[in-house]
Design a protein around this motif. Structure first.
Motif, PDB file in Angstrom:
ATOM      1  N   ASN A   1      15.129  32.969  83.526  1.00  0.00           N
ATOM      2  CA  ASN A   1      15.360  34.019  84.525  1.00  0.00           C
ATOM      3  C   ASN A   1      14.007  34.629  84.911  1.00  0.00           C
ATOM      4  O   ASN A   1      12.950  34.060  84.596  1.00  0.00           O
ATOM      5  N   SER A   2      14.026  35.762  85.581  1.00  0.00           N
ATOM      6  CA  SER A   2      12.769  36.292  86.132  1.00  0.00           C
ATOM      7  C   SER A   2      11.777  36.664  85.026  1.00  0.00           C
ATOM      8  O   SER A   2      10.564  36.580  85.236  1.00  0.00           O
TER       9      SER A   2
ATOM     10  N   GLY B   1       8.073  35.261  84.843  1.00  0.00           N
ATOM     11  CA  GLY B   1       6.926  36.165  84.710  1.00  0.00           C
ATOM     12  C   GLY B   1       5.958  35.701  83.633  1.00  0.00           C
ATOM     13  O   GLY B   1       4.738  35.765  83.814  1.00  0.00           O
TER      14      GLY B   1
ATOM     15  N   GLU C   1      12.499  27.207  93.276  1.00  0.00           N
ATOM     16  CA  GLU C   1      12.564  27.096  94.742  1.00  0.00           C
ATOM     17  C   GLU C   1      12.912  28.446  95.373  1.00  0.00           C
ATOM     18  O   GLU C   1      12.287  28.864  96.346  1.00  0.00           O
ATOM     19  N   ILE C   2      13.894  29.125  94.803  1.00  0.00           N
ATOM     20  CA  ILE C   2      14.339  30.411  95.368  1.00  0.00           C
ATOM     21  C   ILE C   2      13.187  31.415  95.374  1.00  0.00           C
ATOM     22  O   ILE C   2      13.002  32.158  96.335  1.00  0.00           O
ATOM     23  N   THR C   3      12.426  31.432  94.305  1.00  0.00           N
ATOM     24  CA  THR C   3      11.336  32.402  94.177  1.00  0.00           C
ATOM     25  C   THR C   3      10.024  31.899  94.787  1.00  0.00           C
ATOM     26  O   THR C   3       9.012  32.601  94.734  1.00  0.00           O
ATOM     27  N   GLN C   4      10.081  30.697  95.338  1.00  0.00           N
ATOM     28  CA  GLN C   4       8.909  30.053  95.970  1.00  0.00           C
ATOM     29  C   GLN C   4       7.789  29.737  94.979  1.00  0.00           C
ATOM     30  O   GLN C   4       6.659  29.456  95.392  1.00  0.00           O
ATOM     31  N   LEU C   5       8.101  29.793  93.706  1.00  0.00           N
ATOM     32  CA  LEU C   5       7.081  29.447  92.707  1.00  0.00           C
ATOM     33  C   LEU C   5       6.848  27.943  92.647  1.00  0.00           C
ATOM     34  O   LEU C   5       5.877  27.487  92.055  1.00  0.00           O
TER      35      LEU C   5
ATOM     36  N   VAL D   1      17.204  24.742  86.892  1.00  0.00           N
ATOM     37  CA  VAL D   1      15.953  25.463  86.595  1.00  0.00           C
ATOM     38  C   VAL D   1      14.996  25.313  87.783  1.00  0.00           C
ATOM     39  O   VAL D   1      14.384  26.280  88.241  1.00  0.00           O
TER      40      VAL D   1
ATOM     41  N   VAL E   1       4.044  32.690  85.000  1.00  0.00           N
ATOM     42  CA  VAL E   1       3.025  33.116  85.976  1.00  0.00           C
ATOM     43  C   VAL E   1       1.831  33.720  85.247  1.00  0.00           C
ATOM     44  O   VAL E   1       0.663  33.444  85.579  1.00  0.00           O
TER      45      VAL E   1
ATOM     46  N   ILE F   1       3.573  27.312  93.889  1.00  0.00           N
ATOM     47  CA  ILE F   1       2.455  27.864  93.118  1.00  0.00           C
ATOM     48  C   ILE F   1       2.130  26.981  91.913  1.00  0.00           C
ATOM     49  O   ILE F   1       0.970  26.782  91.564  1.00  0.00           O
TER      50      ILE F   1
ATOM     51  N   GLU G   1      15.861  24.959  90.742  1.00  0.00           N
ATOM     52  CA  GLU G   1      16.432  25.808  91.802  1.00  0.00           C
ATOM     53  C   GLU G   1      15.837  27.221  91.752  1.00  0.00           C
ATOM     54  O   GLU G   1      15.557  27.826  92.787  1.00  0.00           O
ATOM     55  N   ILE G   2      15.626  27.738  90.548  1.00  0.00           N
ATOM     56  CA  ILE G   2      15.049  29.084  90.383  1.00  0.00           C
ATOM     57  C   ILE G   2      13.615  29.118  90.915  1.00  0.00           C
ATOM     58  O   ILE G   2      13.197  30.088  91.557  1.00  0.00           O
TER      59      ILE G   2
END
Lengths: 116, 140
Positions: free
Chosen positions: A54-55, A59, A89-93, A84, A62, A96, A86-87
């Motif tokens: 999750n976020s 974090g 992609e949604i957060t655009q990470l 996983v 990152v 990165i 998908e998460i």
């Protein structure tokens, strides 16, 4: 979270198993920090057995990535389950992080970078 | 339909307990691993928010969860006993793509059908969320 460690061609390979979230992220951060203290700044994370993120987990990843880049190192990820990925992609990470389908592909990329 | 009421002490260990308790319920209702993951992403974001920002890990305070799992939907109320909850929610920073935090609410908004916050008990926060776990998301 269980973390297994391996090394191939000077790349530190960490296999993660379990959840990457508020309760488990600190352990991963500590493990990477101790590797970096020994000047191991090329790190690959195999997420094949990560069944939840999750976020808070994002974090931590990152934060690790920023530390490694600060030390002119490199971080790669591989083997993400579709949900996983998908998460990311949604957060655009996904734009990165360097994410590879398999660990082999990720390790090959280190070889091609060092040759060129 | 399955209705469950859960209550947790505001300590770090409750993160694991909450995850295990709710996952067991979802799997017993036949959710797939992907459906469970999406649902748990939403619920853990709200639970962590209540634990960390609402109750500030004060072990005297509780996070109260009411879970209603029926065909295709999960409805959850997650409440804390903090202070000034609505103001904290309204003033939280936006996430930068490469920032360390701030992505939780984006994930909740992506997966949840609806999300509403109510201030309760003079400053505590209740998040009411509805998740349609049968909704199809693009396969990556």
């Amino acid at each position: 979270m269980e973390i297994t460690m391996n090394e191939k061609n000077q790349v530190q390979i960490l296999g993660l198993k379990g959840r990457l979230d508020l309760s488990s992220g600190g352990g991963l951060k500590e493990k990477v920090k101790s590797l970096m203290e020994e000047n191991n700044n090329t790190i690959h994370l195999n997420l094949s057995q990560v069944d939840f993120i999750n976020s808070s987990g994002l974090g931590v990843l990152v934060s690790i990535m920023k530390e490694i880049r600060l030390q002119k190192g490199r971080l790669t990820l591989s083997n993400l389950a579709s949900y996983v990925q998908e998460i990311f992609e949604i957060t655009q990470l996904s734009h990165i992080f360097e994410i590879y389908a398999t660990e082999e592909e990720a390790l090959s990329s280190y070889q091609s970078v060092s040759v060129s | 339909m399955t209705k469950i009421n859960l209550s947790y002490q505001s300590i770090p260990e409750s993160v694991d307990l909450f995850y295990t308790d709710v996952c067991n319920v979802l799997y017993s209702k036949g959710l797939s691993q992907a459906q469970c993951h999406r649902t748990m992403v939403v619920l853990t974001e709200l639970f962590d928010n209540a634990l960390v920002h609402g109750n500030n890990y004060d072990p005297v305070k509780r996070v109260i969860v009411a879970l209603d799992v029926n065909e295709g939907r999960v409805i959850a109320d997650i409440s804390d006993e903090g202070n000034n909850g609505l103001n904290k929610i309204n003033s939280r920073p936006q996430a930068d793509t490469d920032g360390v935090g701030g992505r939780g609410i984006n994930l909740v908004q992506h997966y949840a059908e609806s999300l509403e916050y109510l201030e309760i008990n003079q400053g505590g926060l209740k998040a009411i969320v509805v998740i349609n776990y049968e909704k199809q998301f693009c396969e990556i």
